[in-house]
Design a protein around this motif. Structure first.
Motif, PDB file in Angstrom:
ATOM      1  N   HIS A  59     119.139  22.578  91.276  1.00 34.56           N
ATOM      2  CA  HIS A  59     118.930  22.417  92.709  1.00 34.56           C
ATOM      3  C   HIS A  59     120.267  22.149  93.393  1.00 34.56           C
ATOM      4  CE1 HIS A  59     114.661  21.809  91.746  1.00 34.56           C
ATOM      5  NE2 HIS A  59     115.080  20.986  90.808  1.00 34.56           N
ATOM      6  N   ASN A  60     120.572  22.870  94.468  1.00 36.60           N
ATOM      7  CA  ASN A  60     121.703  22.557  95.323  1.00 36.60           C
ATOM      8  C   ASN A  60     121.221  21.532  96.340  1.00 36.60           C
ATOM      9  OD1 ASN A  60     123.744  24.265  94.290  1.00 36.60           O
ATOM     10  ND2 ASN A  60     122.722  26.004  95.221  1.00 36.60           N
TER      11      ASN A  60
ATOM     12  N   ALA B 240     126.275  20.582  99.987  1.00 34.47           N
ATOM     13  CA  ALA B 240     127.525  21.261  99.629  1.00 34.47           C
ATOM     14  C   ALA B 240     128.292  20.398  98.626  1.00 34.47           C
ATOM     15  CB  ALA B 240     128.366  21.488 100.871  1.00 34.47           C
TER      16      ALA B 240
ATOM     17  N   ILE C 186     125.123  19.222  92.947  1.00 36.69           N
ATOM     18  CA  ILE C 186     124.136  20.007  92.211  1.00 36.69           C
ATOM     19  C   ILE C 186     123.328  19.064  91.333  1.00 36.69           C
ATOM     20  CG2 ILE C 186     123.801  21.815  90.475  1.00 36.69           C
ATOM     21  CD1 ILE C 186     126.595  22.868  91.390  1.00 36.69           C
TER      22      ILE C 186
ATOM     23  N   GLY D 217     128.964  18.263  90.365  1.00 38.85           N
ATOM     24  CA  GLY D 217     129.553  18.916  91.519  1.00 38.85           C
ATOM     25  C   GLY D 217     130.793  18.208  92.014  1.00 38.85           C
TER      26      GLY D 217
END
Length: 61
Positions: free
Chosen positions: A26-27, A30, A33, A50
């Motif tokens: 899932h992102n 910005a 993750i 991330g």
């Protein structure tokens, strides 16, 4: 082969899990993750990764 280091609260153990234990990716935002995995016992684990997380390396949440 990709591997994920994750801690399972239910097993009270840390595992090195292969990519075939990934359930979903899932992102969240910005640079953030979330990787949803299962441990070897089938318990669900969420790992954050991330550029924009506040800790070095991936973190199990």
């Amino acid at each position: 082969m990709s591997m994920f280091l994750a801690y399972c609260d239910e097993c009270e153990a840390r595992f090195l899990l292969p990519a075939n234990h990934v359930v979903a990716v899932h992102n969240l935002a910005a640079g953030v993750i979330a990787v949803e995995l299962t441990c070897y016992e089938g318990h669900h684990i969420m790992v954050l990764s991330g550029n924009d997380i506040d800790i070095p390396g991936p973190a199990t949440v």
